[in-house]
Write a protein that holds these residues in place. Structure first.
Motif, mmCIF file in Angstrom:
data_model
loop_
_atom_site.group_PDB
_atom_site.id
_atom_site.type_symbol
_atom_site.label_atom_id
_atom_site.label_comp_id
_atom_site.label_asym_id
_atom_site.label_seq_id
_atom_site.Cartn_x
_atom_site.Cartn_y
_atom_site.Cartn_z
ATOM 1 N N LEU A 74 0.846 -1.194 0.000
ATOM 2 C CA LEU A 74 0.000 0.000 0.000
ATOM 3 C C LEU A 74 0.881 1.244 0.000
ATOM 4 O O LEU A 74 1.999 1.220 0.500
ATOM 5 N N TRP A 75 0.329 2.336 -0.526
ATOM 6 C CA TRP A 75 1.049 3.602 -0.557
ATOM 7 C C TRP A 75 0.377 4.614 0.341
ATOM 8 O O TRP A 75 -0.843 4.590 0.462
ATOM 9 N N PRO A 76 1.098 5.530 0.906
ATOM 10 C CA PRO A 76 2.540 5.479 0.999
ATOM 11 C C PRO A 76 2.996 4.474 2.056
ATOM 12 O O PRO A 76 2.311 4.244 3.045
ATOM 13 N N THR A 77 4.124 3.887 1.818
ATOM 14 C CA THR A 77 4.804 3.067 2.813
ATOM 15 C C THR A 77 6.127 3.748 3.113
ATOM 16 O O THR A 77 6.892 4.040 2.194
ATOM 17 N N LEU A 78 6.357 4.017 4.394
ATOM 18 C CA LEU A 78 7.609 4.620 4.847
ATOM 19 C C LEU A 78 8.423 3.536 5.524
ATOM 20 O O LEU A 78 7.971 2.929 6.496
ATOM 21 N N VAL A 79 9.600 3.275 4.994
ATOM 22 C CA VAL A 79 10.509 2.285 5.567
ATOM 23 C C VAL A 79 11.674 3.051 6.177
ATOM 24 O O VAL A 79 12.347 3.812 5.479
ATOM 25 N N PHE A 80 11.882 2.861 7.467
ATOM 26 C CA PHE A 80 12.939 3.546 8.197
ATOM 27 C C PHE A 80 14.130 2.604 8.308
ATOM 28 O O PHE A 80 13.994 1.475 8.802
ATOM 29 N N LEU A 81 15.277 3.070 7.829
ATOM 30 C CA LEU A 81 16.489 2.257 7.832
ATOM 31 C C LEU A 81 17.525 2.852 8.769
ATOM 32 O O LEU A 81 17.630 4.078 8.881
ATOM 33 N N GLN A 82 18.276 2.000 9.411
ATOM 34 C CA GLN A 82 19.460 2.397 10.171
ATOM 35 C C GLN A 82 20.622 1.643 9.556
ATOM 36 O O GLN A 82 20.634 0.406 9.585
ATOM 37 N N ASP A 83 21.549 2.364 8.944
ATOM 38 C CA ASP A 83 22.691 1.760 8.258
ATOM 39 C C ASP A 83 22.255 0.668 7.280
ATOM 40 O O ASP A 83 22.828 -0.415 7.225
ATOM 41 N N GLY A 84 21.206 0.973 6.512
ATOM 42 C CA GLY A 84 20.753 0.086 5.452
ATOM 43 C C GLY A 84 19.830 -1.047 5.864
ATOM 44 O O GLY A 84 19.353 -1.790 5.016
ATOM 45 N N GLU A 85 19.542 -1.174 7.160
ATOM 46 C CA GLU A 85 18.673 -2.248 7.648
ATOM 47 C C GLU A 85 17.354 -1.668 8.157
ATOM 48 O O GLU A 85 17.350 -0.680 8.905
#
Length: 108
Positions: A74-85
């Protein structure tokens, strides 16, 4: 870093995203998505308080590899990364407050 205004086409590769240092917010959506448009003010406000957070606005859709790699449905999807993970995710955030709280938790 300031909020990215335009959707990226083409998207970066999964390898490029995984190599990012620090905190990054991947925003998956499209320019014509009403839910995406409604989330913009809250996202902009939250990002304005975290200048060290990278923001990548990525156009998603059928056949888009990066969105599939992150299982975006679904949009929007916010993916939070820490050092690429991936460390957190918000799908169709209801408010800017939810985005702000997640950013504070991730950036701490």
């Amino acid at each position: 870093m300031t909020m990215q205004a335009e959707y990226m086409v083409p998207a970066p590769s999964l390898e490029q995203v995984r190599s990012l240092a620090g905190v990054t917010v991947l925003e998956f959506g499209t320019p014509w998505c009403g839910f995406c448009q409604m989330a913009q003010p809250g996202l902009e406000e939250a990002l304005s308080r975290h200048h060290d957070v990278h923001h990548l606005k990525i156009e998603d859709g059928p056949g888009r590899r990066l969105g599939r790699a992150f299982r975006v449905k679904l949009w929007p999807t916010l993916v939070f990364l820490q050092d690429g993970e991936e460390v957190a995710r918000l799908v169709r955030p209801a408010s800017g407050e939810a985005i702000q709280q997640t950013l504070e938790r991730v950036a701490a």
